[in-house]
Design a protein around this motif. Structure first.
Motif, PDB file in Angstrom:
ATOM      1  N   UNK A 339       0.759  -1.105   0.020  1.00 40.61           N
ATOM      2  CA  UNK A 339      -0.147   0.084  -0.069  1.00 40.61           C
ATOM      3  C   UNK A 339       0.789   1.150  -0.116  1.00 40.61           C
ATOM      4  N   UNK A 340       1.896   1.084   0.926  1.00 41.55           N
ATOM      5  CA  UNK A 340       2.703   2.425   0.944  1.00 41.55           C
ATOM      6  C   UNK A 340       3.720   2.464  -0.311  1.00 41.55           C
ATOM      7  N   UNK A 341       4.325   1.585  -0.968  1.00 41.66           N
ATOM      8  CA  UNK A 341       4.776   1.598  -2.280  1.00 41.66           C
ATOM      9  C   UNK A 341       3.794   2.143  -3.517  1.00 41.66           C
ATOM     10  N   UNK A 342       2.376   1.732  -3.256  1.00 47.76           N
ATOM     11  CA  UNK A 342       1.533   2.099  -4.385  1.00 47.76           C
ATOM     12  C   UNK A 342       1.245   3.564  -4.211  1.00 47.76           C
ATOM     13  N   UNK A 343       1.336   4.044  -3.102  1.00 44.81           N
ATOM     14  CA  UNK A 343       0.963   5.644  -2.765  1.00 44.81           C
ATOM     15  C   UNK A 343       1.893   6.520  -3.238  1.00 44.81           C
ATOM     16  N   UNK A 344       3.400   5.895  -2.961  1.00 47.54           N
ATOM     17  CA  UNK A 344       4.317   6.552  -3.492  1.00 47.54           C
ATOM     18  C   UNK A 344       4.749   6.650  -4.804  1.00 47.54           C
ATOM     19  N   UNK A 389     -10.516   5.680  -6.495  1.00 46.10           N
ATOM     20  CA  UNK A 389      -9.798   4.749  -7.097  1.00 46.10           C
ATOM     21  C   UNK A 389      -8.883   3.961  -6.402  1.00 46.10           C
ATOM     22  N   UNK A 390      -7.929   4.701  -5.471  1.00 49.66           N
ATOM     23  CA  UNK A 390      -7.072   4.210  -4.254  1.00 49.66           C
ATOM     24  C   UNK A 390      -7.679   3.059  -3.437  1.00 49.66           C
ATOM     25  N   UNK A 391      -8.823   3.469  -2.893  1.00 48.29           N
ATOM     26  CA  UNK A 391      -9.515   2.676  -1.976  1.00 48.29           C
ATOM     27  C   UNK A 391      -9.878   1.436  -2.555  1.00 48.29           C
ATOM     28  N   UNK A 392     -10.590   1.457  -3.545  1.00 51.82           N
ATOM     29  CA  UNK A 392     -11.037   0.254  -4.351  1.00 51.82           C
ATOM     30  C   UNK A 392     -10.055  -0.623  -4.899  1.00 51.82           C
ATOM     31  N   UNK A 393      -8.657  -0.099  -5.159  1.00 47.74           N
ATOM     32  CA  UNK A 393      -7.617  -1.008  -5.486  1.00 47.74           C
ATOM     33  C   UNK A 393      -7.111  -1.727  -4.077  1.00 47.74           C
TER      34      UNK A 393
END
Length: 435
Positions: A339-344, A389-393
């Motif tokens: 999750x952290x890597x995705x947000x970065x 989009x972020x939360x659904x992923x």
């Protein structure tokens, strides 16, 4: 030179009055002479006033400076020169009316009082017009922060008219303005009670403007009221707000100072809008990571390939080797790392703001995983699209990490609001309530 011209004009009017009275057979009648002379002075005053008005209109409409320069256009549209020319008429009347009367004449005394009162009113109008012109020019050219300065303009106008009323009262009672103010001291408590709201509004408006607490176009939320929308106008007596449901709310400036309110301007100025949500994980699905899970995640999600390979190279699944390994010792830790890597890596997440993925104390609904970050857009529609989009992923990939979702998953503290389309800060129609 002015005095000589004044005397010559007055003498000419007197001679004309005498000539006319001889024709009509009223020669030697002092009362008729005074009445006719006053009428002639009034006609001359009206002619001069009308002539000045025509001259001012000609100047403002024909001279290029009033068409090409911005301040000239404001002078023409606001009629500043016309307002300033109004005091010429009572000045001319006062300068000429006394020549046909003796100093002790009661009629002269009344006429002078009336002309003086009219002069005070026209001077107040002229000063207010100048203040209006200065405010319009400053508000257009130098008020880059869009501060609500109209309240200060109204305050200045109010002071001018208060002074004018005091001067008029002193003329009517034939007393000095200073002695009149001294006599009003006993009524100060009553006046303060009567004008309490105006005084409080004046103080509040000055505080709001000087401290840059509110501007036109700001989105504000006032505690304890239904006010939640865009500021349309701030005056000496009221703050006008257009709520998101298209209703209009009016409240006193003092209400903002005496209570508390939230101004969302800072969010739009920074260009970052907070996303804070929770994903509830079933605690029964949390297990130790295995080589097969590492291999599966590394192949399916390239973002995690380097982290997993580094972790395995540093010591496999030994939790005592590094903090990174320890963080990925469980499938939930591996999930948080992803999750952290995705947000970065997300292009619409602000990387210069706080970015956090952490666990909260377990509740009856499961283990809360908090997602705390900021989108780099502030308009409502785009912001909602990014956060969803972020939360659904994150919801959709839990099965790949062998995690189960709790039956009770909610978003909390997720503010979904925006500026109206008319505001430069953002576009979109805000919802009726936060989700």
């Amino acid at each position: 030179m002015i005095s000589q011209l004044q005397q010559e004009t007055a003498q000419g009017l007197l001679d004309f009055a005498d000539w006319f009275l001889k024709i009509v057979g009223l020669n030697g009648n002092n009362y008729a002479q005074e009445l006719l002379y006053v009428a002639l002075v009034m006609v001359l005053t009206l002619c001069i006033s009308h002539g000045l008005r025509k001259l001012v209109l000609f100047i403002t409409q024909r001279l290029p400076v009033f068409k090409e320069k911005r301040w000239g256009e404001h002078i023409r549209k606001l009629g500043t020169l016309e307002a300033c020319s109004k005091f010429i008429a009572p000045v001319v009347f006062l300068g000429l009316v006394s020549f046909a009367f003796t100093e002790e004449d009661e009629t002269l005394f009344i006429l002078q009082k009336c002309a003086t009162i009219y002069l005070i009113i026209t001077l107040a109008i002229a000063v207010c017009a100048i203040f209006k012109l200065q405010w319009v020019i400053f508000n257009e050219l130098k008020n880059t922060k869009n501060l609500p300065l109209e309240g200060i303009l109204n305050m200045c106008r109010g002071i001018i008219w208060i002074i004018a009323v005091i001067l008029i009262a002193s003329v009517l009672i034939n007393e000095s303005p200073i002695s009149l103010l001294a006599g009003l001291g006993a009524l100060s408590a009553v006046l303060l009670l009567i004008f309490k709201d105006s005084i409080l509004g004046l103080v509040a408006t000055i505080q709001l403007s000087s401290n840059d607490m509110i501007r036109k176009g700001d989105w504000i939320v006032v505690d304890g009221t239904s006010v939640n929308g865009n500021v349309l106008d701030v005056t000496l007596s009221s703050v006008k707000v257009k709520n998101w449901d298209n209703t209009t709310a009016i409240l006193s400036p003092y209400k903002l100072i005496s209570g508390s309110f939230v101004n969302w301007r800072g969010m739009f100025d920074t260009g970052a809008r907070r996303i804070e949500s929770y994903i509830y994980i079933d605690p029964c699905s949390v297990t130790q990571t295995t080589q097969e899970l590492f291999s599966s995640i590394s192949k399916k999600y390239p973002l995690m390939e380097k982290q997993i390979s580094d972790a395995l190279a540093e010591g496999g699944l030994d939790l005592t080797k590094t903090p990174l390994q320890s963080g990925m010792a469980t499938n939930l830790g591996l999930y948080r790392a992803y999750m952290f890597a995705y947000l970065r890596a997300h292009p619409r997440i602000a990387q210069n703001e706080w970015l956090l993925v952490n666990l909260q104390p377990e509740v009856e609904f499961g283990i809360p995983v908090r997602v705390y970050c900021y989108s780099n857009v502030t308009s409502w529609v785009e912001y909602v699209q990014i956060s969803d989009e972020v939360l659904e992923h994150f919801f959709s990939v839990t099965k790949d990490f062998e995690l189960g979702l709790s039956n009770y998953n909610i978003y909390t503290n997720k503010v979904i609001m925006s500026q109206p389309e008319s505001s430069p800060a953002g576009k979109g129609i805000p919802p009726s309530a936060a989700v």
